[in-house]
Write a protein that holds these residues in place. Structure first.
Motif, PDB file in Angstrom:
ATOM      1  N   ARG A 220       0.816  -0.971   0.043  1.00 13.66           N
ATOM      2  CA  ARG A 220       0.008   0.140   0.008  1.00 13.66           C
ATOM      3  C   ARG A 220       0.807   1.211  -0.213  1.00 13.66           C
ATOM      4  NH1 ARG A 220      -5.394  -0.305   1.844  1.00 13.66           N
ATOM      5  NH2 ARG A 220      -6.113  -2.484   2.431  1.00 13.66           N
ATOM      6  N   GLU A 221       0.358   2.366  -0.559  1.00 14.13           N
ATOM      7  CA  GLU A 221       0.962   3.645  -0.354  1.00 14.13           C
ATOM      8  C   GLU A 221       1.180   4.166   1.058  1.00 14.13           C
ATOM      9  OE1 GLU A 221      -0.598   6.348  -3.045  1.00 14.13           O
ATOM     10  OE2 GLU A 221      -0.299   5.554  -4.920  1.00 14.13           O
ATOM     11  N   GLU A 222       0.102   3.876   1.751  1.00 11.93           N
ATOM     12  CA  GLU A 222       0.152   4.112   3.165  1.00 11.93           C
ATOM     13  C   GLU A 222      -0.093   2.927   3.817  1.00 11.93           C
ATOM     14  OE1 GLU A 222      -2.513   6.868   6.160  1.00 11.93           O
ATOM     15  OE2 GLU A 222      -2.969   6.891   4.176  1.00 11.93           O
ATOM     16  N   ASP A 223       0.740   2.706   4.837  1.00 14.28           N
ATOM     17  CA  ASP A 223       0.820   1.441   5.840  1.00 14.28           C
ATOM     18  C   ASP A 223      -0.361   1.769   6.833  1.00 14.28           C
ATOM     19  OD1 ASP A 223       1.511  -1.378   6.287  1.00 14.28           O
ATOM     20  OD2 ASP A 223       3.008  -0.561   7.462  1.00 14.28           O
ATOM     21  N   LEU A 224      -1.452   0.866   6.658  1.00 16.86           N
ATOM     22  CA  LEU A 224      -2.566   0.966   7.882  1.00 16.86           C
ATOM     23  C   LEU A 224      -1.903  -0.269   8.807  1.00 16.86           C
ATOM     24  CD1 LEU A 224      -5.400   0.517   5.136  1.00 16.86           C
ATOM     25  CD2 LEU A 224      -4.586   2.605   6.278  1.00 16.86           C
ATOM     26  N   SER A 225      -2.825   0.056   9.871  1.00 18.66           N
ATOM     27  CA  SER A 225      -2.365  -0.670  11.180  1.00 18.66           C
ATOM     28  C   SER A 225      -3.691  -0.957  11.915  1.00 18.66           C
ATOM     29  CB  SER A 225      -1.407  -0.129  11.869  1.00 18.66           C
ATOM     30  OG  SER A 225      -2.000   1.159  12.697  1.00 18.66           O
ATOM     31  N   MET A 226      -3.747  -1.986  12.598  1.00 18.56           N
ATOM     32  CA  MET A 226      -4.881  -2.560  13.439  1.00 18.56           C
ATOM     33  C   MET A 226      -4.407  -3.184  14.734  1.00 18.56           C
ATOM     34  SD  MET A 226      -8.073  -4.815  12.156  1.00 18.56           S
ATOM     35  CE  MET A 226      -9.253  -5.563  13.417  1.00 18.56           C
ATOM     36  N   GLU A 227      -5.216  -2.678  15.977  1.00 14.18           N
ATOM     37  CA  GLU A 227      -4.821  -3.339  17.146  1.00 14.18           C
ATOM     38  C   GLU A 227      -5.827  -4.509  17.334  1.00 14.18           C
ATOM     39  OE1 GLU A 227      -3.998  -2.174  21.890  1.00 14.18           O
ATOM     40  OE2 GLU A 227      -5.523  -1.069  20.767  1.00 14.18           O
ATOM     41  N   VAL A 228      -5.312  -5.662  17.701  1.00 12.62           N
ATOM     42  CA  VAL A 228      -6.077  -7.015  17.985  1.00 12.62           C
ATOM     43  C   VAL A 228      -5.692  -7.428  19.224  1.00 12.62           C
ATOM     44  CG1 VAL A 228      -6.170  -7.474  15.651  1.00 12.62           C
ATOM     45  CG2 VAL A 228      -4.377  -8.457  16.594  1.00 12.62           C
ATOM     46  N   ARG A 229      -6.559  -8.313  19.846  1.00  8.74           N
ATOM     47  CA  ARG A 229      -6.332  -9.168  21.010  1.00  8.74           C
ATOM     48  C   ARG A 229      -6.251 -10.382  20.922  1.00  8.74           C
ATOM     49  NH1 ARG A 229      -6.909  -7.171  26.041  1.00  8.74           N
ATOM     50  NH2 ARG A 229      -7.476  -8.642  27.873  1.00  8.74           N
ATOM     51  N   GLY A 230      -5.348 -11.120  21.515  1.00  9.26           N
ATOM     52  CA  GLY A 230      -5.248 -12.623  21.333  1.00  9.26           C
ATOM     53  C   GLY A 230      -4.456 -13.226  22.700  1.00  9.26           C
ATOM     54  N   ARG A 231      -4.283 -14.300  22.647  1.00  6.03           N
ATOM     55  CA  ARG A 231      -3.578 -15.055  24.157  1.00  6.03           C
ATOM     56  C   ARG A 231      -2.167 -15.365  23.633  1.00  6.03           C
ATOM     57  NH1 ARG A 231      -2.812 -20.438  25.342  1.00  6.03           N
ATOM     58  NH2 ARG A 231      -4.008 -21.448  23.352  1.00  6.03           N
ATOM     59  N   ASP A 232      -1.431 -14.886  24.665  1.00  2.86           N
ATOM     60  CA  ASP A 232       0.220 -14.843  24.396  1.00  2.86           C
ATOM     61  C   ASP A 232       0.315 -16.436  24.706  1.00  2.86           C
ATOM     62  OD1 ASP A 232       2.805 -15.022  25.164  1.00  2.86           O
ATOM     63  OD2 ASP A 232       2.813 -12.903  25.374  1.00  2.86           O
ATOM     64  N   LEU A 233       1.213 -17.004  23.676  1.00  4.06           N
ATOM     65  CA  LEU A 233       1.469 -18.293  23.799  1.00  4.06           C
ATOM     66  C   LEU A 233       2.576 -18.793  24.814  1.00  4.06           C
ATOM     67  CD1 LEU A 233       1.653 -19.096  20.134  1.00  4.06           C
ATOM     68  CD2 LEU A 233      -0.307 -19.808  21.373  1.00  4.06           C
ATOM     69  N   ILE A 234       3.385 -17.654  25.316  1.00  5.05           N
ATOM     70  CA  ILE A 234       4.250 -18.041  26.516  1.00  5.05           C
ATOM     71  C   ILE A 234       3.393 -17.882  27.696  1.00  5.05           C
ATOM     72  CG2 ILE A 234       6.511 -17.075  27.452  1.00  5.05           C
ATOM     73  CD1 ILE A 234       7.080 -16.031  24.539  1.00  5.05           C
ATOM     74  N   THR A 235       2.750 -16.776  27.877  1.00  4.91           N
ATOM     75  CA  THR A 235       2.328 -16.369  29.396  1.00  4.91           C
ATOM     76  C   THR A 235       0.985 -17.103  29.610  1.00  4.91           C
ATOM     77  OG1 THR A 235       1.404 -14.409  28.697  1.00  4.91           O
ATOM     78  CG2 THR A 235       3.781 -14.673  29.286  1.00  4.91           C
ATOM     79  N   GLY A 236       0.480 -17.388  28.212  1.00  5.25           N
ATOM     80  CA  GLY A 236      -1.020 -17.798  28.250  1.00  5.25           C
ATOM     81  C   GLY A 236      -2.115 -16.762  28.730  1.00  5.25           C
TER      82      GLY A 236
END
Length: 273
Positions: A220-236
């Motif tokens: 893209r000419e302009e890099d877009l971003s988005m915040e997402v939530r998930g489960r950390d595989l190290i800490t759980g």
């Protein structure tokens, strides 16, 4: 009388990811995910469509959200039949004139067994007569292309489970190909990339949200971003991360290339013909 001559004759796009129902004079009256929620303890259907989709990843152990179509074809016949029955009734397609005539889209390389399964499921769901149409033909007609012309036009139909590529001329498919790489594979590729590079586990819905909002096949000419939530595989523990469209491009590179190769192979066959 034409195929859509009667008021309750309906068209159904029976997709791996979603189902669309069209009624002449009304347009698209229903567009819902092809998901069914079932209570495993008694095999009772609890929800269908959007209500069932909301349950994915958020249900107790005895409740499962099932997608009865995989790779564009029926993987669970009984559930598909019940899902069709629900959508036909909800859309109002079974009112007024009794059992409706139904047109259903199918992948262009569906086998005779798969075609029979779709027909039988629709008949048992309440259809009076069932007509099947290949997805590239339906996509071309829906796009306003004149498929009766002697000059060829190419259609690339990327669905949830399959991508159909066809060159259409004089009302038929001159060359066609279908691969089981489409929207679902995009979601899987995104989730796999995030797991590998960010050590975060995300679900189907989050992967799909990333695809819809910032997914891309080219830089893209302009890099877009988005915040997402998930489960950390190290800490759980739950963790929020920022994902960019450039990361999405890298994540989707493999399935996008597979579709591009399919398009290229159809073009080569066209030149040979």
């Amino acid at each position: 009388m034409g195929l859509f001559g009667m008021s309750n004759d309906i068209g159904i796009d029976l997709g791996t990811a979603s189902v669309l129902v069209f009624i002449k004079g009304k347009g698209i009256v229903l567009n819902e995910p092809s998901v069914v929620a079932i209570d495993k303890s008694n095999n009772k259907i609890l929800a269908v469509g959007e209500d069932a989709r909301k349950m994915i990843g958020r249900t107790p152990g005895n409740i499962v959200a099932i997608r009865p179509l995989r790779d564009g074809v029926i993987s669970d016949y009984d559930i598909t039949e019940k899902m069709l029955q629900y959508f036909i009734r909800k859309s109002g397609g079974a009112k007024g004139w009794g059992k409706p005539r139904v047109v259903i889209c199918i992948p262009c390389e569906a086998t005779e067994v798969e075609k029979r399964a779709v027909k039988d499921a629709a008949i048992n769901a309440g259809a009076r007569k069932v007509y099947l149409i290949e997805e590239p033909i339906a996509a071309a007609i829906g796009s306003g292309l004149d498929i009766s012309r002697p000059s060829g036009c190419m259609v690339v139909d990327i669905g949830g489970g399959t991508t159909d590529v066809a060159v259409i001329s004089l009302g038929g498919m001159v060359v066609r190909s279908s691969i089981k790489v489409a929207g679902d594979r995009f979601d899987e590729a995104i989730a796999k990339y995030i797991r590998k590079h960010n050590k975060i586990m995300i679900g189907e819905r989050t992967a799909e949200d990333l695809k819809i909002n910032i997914g891309c096949a080219f830089e893209r000419e302009e890099d877009l971003s988005m915040e997402v939530r998930g489960r950390d595989l190290i800490t759980g523990l739950p963790k929020n991360i920022i994902v960019t469209s450039e990361e999405m491009r890298r994540a989707l590179e493999e399935p996008v290339n597979a579709i591009a190769e399919c398009v290229h192979s159809v073009l080569e066959k066209t030149h040979l013909n």
